[in-house]
Scaffold this active site. Sequence first.
Site, short mmCIF file in Angstrom:
data_model
loop_
_atom_site.label_atom_id
_atom_site.label_comp_id
_atom_site.label_asym_id
_atom_site.label_seq_id
_atom_site.Cartn_x
_atom_site.Cartn_y
_atom_site.Cartn_z
N ARG A 1 4.88 51.09 -0.10
CA ARG A 1 3.57 51.72 0.12
C ARG A 1 2.77 51.54 -1.16
O ARG A 1 3.15 52.03 -2.22
CB ARG A 1 3.71 53.21 0.45
CG ARG A 1 2.38 53.93 0.46
CD ARG A 1 2.43 55.32 1.05
NE ARG A 1 2.62 55.27 2.49
CZ ARG A 1 2.36 56.29 3.31
NH1 ARG A 1 1.89 57.44 2.83
NH2 ARG A 1 2.57 56.18 4.60
N HIS B 1 -1.21 49.47 8.37
CA HIS B 1 -0.13 50.47 8.47
C HIS B 1 0.68 50.14 9.74
O HIS B 1 0.63 50.85 10.74
CB HIS B 1 -0.75 51.87 8.55
CG HIS B 1 0.18 52.98 8.23
ND1 HIS B 1 1.53 52.78 7.95
CD2 HIS B 1 -0.02 54.33 8.15
CE1 HIS B 1 2.10 53.95 7.71
NE2 HIS B 1 1.19 54.90 7.83
N GLN C 1 3.08 52.70 11.52
CA GLN C 1 2.35 53.73 12.24
C GLN C 1 1.93 53.20 13.61
O GLN C 1 2.09 53.88 14.64
CB GLN C 1 1.11 54.14 11.44
CG GLN C 1 0.29 55.23 12.09
CD GLN C 1 1.03 56.54 12.16
OE1 GLN C 1 1.50 57.04 11.16
NE2 GLN C 1 1.17 57.12 13.35
N ASP D 1 -8.74 59.98 12.85
CA ASP D 1 -8.07 59.67 11.58
C ASP D 1 -8.93 60.19 10.43
O ASP D 1 -10.13 60.42 10.58
CB ASP D 1 -7.84 58.15 11.45
CG ASP D 1 -6.86 57.81 10.32
OD1 ASP D 1 -6.11 58.71 9.88
OD2 ASP D 1 -6.87 56.66 9.85
N CYS E 1 -2.69 60.13 13.15
CA CYS E 1 -1.48 59.66 12.45
C CYS E 1 -0.98 60.67 11.42
O CYS E 1 0.15 60.53 10.96
CB CYS E 1 -1.74 58.29 11.83
SG CYS E 1 -2.73 58.33 10.35
N ARG F 1 7.77 58.14 14.73
CA ARG F 1 7.94 57.32 13.52
C ARG F 1 9.42 57.11 13.25
O ARG F 1 9.87 56.03 12.89
CB ARG F 1 7.27 58.01 12.31
CG ARG F 1 5.75 58.13 12.36
CD ARG F 1 5.06 56.79 12.28
NE ARG F 1 5.43 56.02 11.10
CZ ARG F 1 4.87 56.17 9.89
NH1 ARG F 1 3.90 57.05 9.71
NH2 ARG F 1 5.24 55.42 8.87
N1 CP Z 1 1.04 58.85 8.83
C1 CP Z 1 1.68 58.64 7.67
O1 CP Z 1 1.90 57.50 7.23
O2 CP Z 1 2.07 59.79 7.06
P1 CP Z 1 2.54 59.88 5.54
O3 CP Z 1 1.37 59.46 4.69
O4 CP Z 1 2.91 61.32 5.31
O5 CP Z 1 3.70 58.96 5.33
#
Ligand code: CP
Length: 322
Positions: free
Chosen positions: A116, A143, A146, A238, A278, A306
């Site tokens: 990330r 992402h 997701q 979002d 998300c 997830r």
């Molecule tokens: N939706 C998502 O990626 O959540 P986090 O940022 O908590 O990992």
Amino acid sequence: MSGTPDPTRPLRGRDLISAADLAPDEVRRVFATAERLKAEFAVTRRHAQLPLLRRTLAMLFERPSLRTRVTFEAGMIQLGGGAIQLTAGNVGWGVRESVADVARNLGSFVDAIIVRTGPHEVAVELAARADIPVINALTLHEHPCQALADVFTLHEIFGSLRGLVVAFVGDGNNVFHSLALIGAGQGVEIRLAHPPGYAPDPAVVARATALAEANGGRVVLANDPRAAVDGADVLYADAWTSMGQEAETEVRSAAFAAYQVNEALCAIAGPDARVMHCLPAHRGEEITSEVMDGPRSIIFQQSENRLHVQKGLLVEVLGDPA
Ligand code: CP
């Protein structure tokens, strides 16, 4: 990745940096494995077989995370493996050593990497340099994990995905990009209502449109949220300001004020429309608590998935044959 491709296990050893890295049938393959693992886990919260026994995952997180971090680590443990969390301070790439050197080291220590980071190019470079699979756990551009969970959730709830209408209300951001790419490949009609100036990357729109045309879906961009949600099966909210854009919060709050997913907007879609997000959510901004905690919400099912979808992905990429 190294090794001879195995046609019976087409995802083995593969990277996932963009949602477009998975062909539509490969997405369905991940879903099938996730579905099997979810059903198995529902019975005893354990798996009888451990397809990731003693496999290790390095998790490089330069940005905060609850869902992604915990679901990947829990998923590895539940399937017999383990995960090692590394923060930007631990690694110091670009400062302490190069991305290439980080990749080369990790490739000899662990079986896969999830990353990330902000710049998408860093994830691309890491994948190019590492001789083990690299999975994008969020960049500013995409992402994909997701989106896999999102479309898997739609599949669980609606069954058939072809012709389903999902209206994303807000920014043409990383979450939208990956959702459009995965959804279009499964025949979903993806609509986006965005304020002027917050359109998605045209290259992603072109790729998603091509996927949609080949698979019975559609990609539609608009500015009016009411037009976008009219007749939609799903409204997707979002955050107006993504991680790394905090300096723009005031400007974005003004630009997105008319793009809140609330009961009035949901009513235009119809009584059966569902709502996704998300997470993390900013209640009272992009979504109201009334909608988030109401009967339309499939947000926490989406979040739970997830875990299951990423387990499916990890087993397909790393796992021993069943
Ligand atoms: N939706 C998502 O990626 O959540 P986090 O940022 O908590 O990992």
